[in-house]
Motif scaffolding. Structure first.
Motif, mmCIF file in Angstrom:
data_model
loop_
_atom_site.group_PDB
_atom_site.id
_atom_site.type_symbol
_atom_site.label_atom_id
_atom_site.label_comp_id
_atom_site.label_asym_id
_atom_site.label_seq_id
_atom_site.Cartn_x
_atom_site.Cartn_y
_atom_site.Cartn_z
ATOM 1 N N VAL A 133 3.063 -56.902 -0.300
ATOM 2 C CA VAL A 133 4.335 -57.610 -0.400
ATOM 3 C C VAL A 133 4.772 -58.143 0.961
ATOM 4 N N GLU A 134 4.556 -57.343 2.006
ATOM 5 C CA GLU A 134 4.988 -57.730 3.347
ATOM 6 C C GLU A 134 4.131 -58.838 3.960
ATOM 7 N N SER A 135 2.873 -58.952 3.504
ATOM 8 C CA SER A 135 1.944 -59.871 4.162
ATOM 9 C C SER A 135 1.908 -61.256 3.523
ATOM 10 N N GLN A 192 4.215 -64.575 1.403
ATOM 11 C CA GLN A 192 5.529 -65.191 1.265
ATOM 12 C C GLN A 192 6.233 -64.617 0.038
ATOM 13 N N LYS A 193 7.500 -64.301 0.189
ATOM 14 C CA LYS A 193 8.271 -63.734 -0.921
ATOM 15 C C LYS A 193 8.512 -64.800 -1.994
ATOM 16 N N ASN A 214 3.043 -51.900 -0.424
ATOM 17 C CA ASN A 214 3.990 -52.417 0.571
ATOM 18 C C ASN A 214 3.364 -53.492 1.450
ATOM 19 N N LEU A 215 2.116 -53.254 1.876
ATOM 20 C CA LEU A 215 1.471 -54.235 2.744
ATOM 21 C C LEU A 215 1.266 -55.556 2.025
ATOM 22 N N ASP A 234 -1.665 -49.335 -1.647
ATOM 23 C CA ASP A 234 -0.765 -49.683 -0.550
ATOM 24 C C ASP A 234 -0.004 -50.964 -0.904
#
Length: 350
Positions: A328-330, A332-333, A325-326, A323
């Protein structure tokens, strides 16, 4: 001797004969890691059974080597499953290994990208339905009852037989069963299998005790805890987003027989445990895996382990790349800066 897979290792505990073709990806033999951070936090030795190190990245490979081996022995030409992701990835890989057709029903929009990619690259026929996992499983049960297609969800008893080998490995490593075993609960096949395995090892006098089984569901997908079917289960932990577990009765039996419990943890608690594992232990898991760690952290805050001695094993069911996506989303970029030495040094803080 080199590892040849869990059927070879634990054949005397499994329903196989010399006529059973062993379909293996050399699954099993996964790490049991001592967690420094969690051990200090809780005051007991906490071990992480990292089944994300299996060939397709999840514990499902343990049951699938058995289910597919017995399907080939039976002579079927196709297998089928409903899946939130890991079962489909494993079924597709093992089917590819032996030339079986694999058909997968998934809930539309509720399967992590990493898992969907696996099923598709292994050439499974993937069909998304407008409904949740429970709807998909009911369809699969009807189809496999009426057509010569083998069901390979955890309702298939051979799946449980394969999955029960994880506690064998734990007992072999620790020289006994742990005091507590914490595990995520979705469709509830894994807690069922673990309890079966622990009992069989003790019956053979290969361990001296049985652990208390501690199962954890996601707060909005907790039918066992809430004692009712959840029509529309929700959680970031897609692998345990299940409202009507197929192994409900055997899961509650494992809880009751072991003197343990099945509780629920929130998505925020799961996400915190997910980050702790990655940042403190270097172990990247899919969100559902973190439910076992979130659970013991919750129990520790409530004083559940106060005065206890010994150890806890937490099952980590799947790899974090299931998973992405989680992850990356959770967090800081990454910042973007000019490729200048002084700018980079300044950003580092040197």
């Amino acid at each position: 001797m080199s590892w040849k897979g869990l059927i070879h290792k634990y054949k005397k505990f499994l329903p196989v004969t010399d006529k059973t073709p062993i379909i293996t990806l050399q699954e099993g033999n996964t790490p049991l890691l001592l967690s420094r951070y969690l051990s200090e936090k809780i005051g007991l030795d906490v071990y992480l059974k990292y089944d994300g190190a299996n060939p397709t990245g999840s514990f499902k490979d343990r049951g699938m080597t058995m289910a597919i081996s017995k399907a080939v022995e039976k002579g079927v030409k196709a297998v089928m499953c409903a899946s939130t992701g890991n079962t489909s990835a494993s079924a597709a890989a093992f089917s590819a290994r032996c030339g079986l057709k694999c058909i997968v029903l998934i809930p539309e929009g509720n399967i992590a990208l990493g898992k969907l990619a696996q099923a598709m690259i292994h050439n499974a026929q993937v069909i998304a339905i407008k409904g949740n996992f429970d709807v998909a499983l009911n369809l699969v049960k009807t189809i496999t009852d009426e057509y010569p297609i083998e069901l390979v969800n955890s309702l298939n008893p051979f799946r449980i037989e394969g999955q029960k080998t994880a506690p064998f490995e734990i007992c072999d490593f620790l020289s006994d069963a742990p005091i507590f075993h914490s595990i995520p609960v979705g469709n509830a096949g894994n807690i069922t299998a673990y309890w079966k395995g622990y009992k069989e090892y003790k019956d053979k006098k290969l361990s001296t005790r049985l652990p208390k089984m501690l199962g954890f569901q996601a707060a909005k997908s907790a039918p066992i805890v809430d004692e009712k079917i959840i029509e529309n289960p929700e959680t970031i932990a897609t692998a345990i987003r299940i409202g009507n577990p197929a192994s409900w009765e055997t899961a509650t039996a494992a809880r009751d027989e072991s003197g343990g419990l099945i509780d629920k943890v929130t998505d925020d608690e799961i996400l915190l445990a997910y980050k702790i594992l990655a940042r403190e232990e270097g172990v990247f898991v899919e969100p559902a895996s973190a439910a076992s760690v979130a659970g013991i952290l919750k129990l520790n805050e409530a004083g559940y382990f106060k005065g206890q001695k010994g150890n806890i094993v937490c099952t980590l069911t799947g790899h974090g790349l299931k998973d992405p996506n989680l992850a990356v989303e959770s967090i800081q970029k990454p910042i973007v800066i000019e490729p200048d030495l002084k700018t980079v040094i300044k950003e580092i803080g040197l």
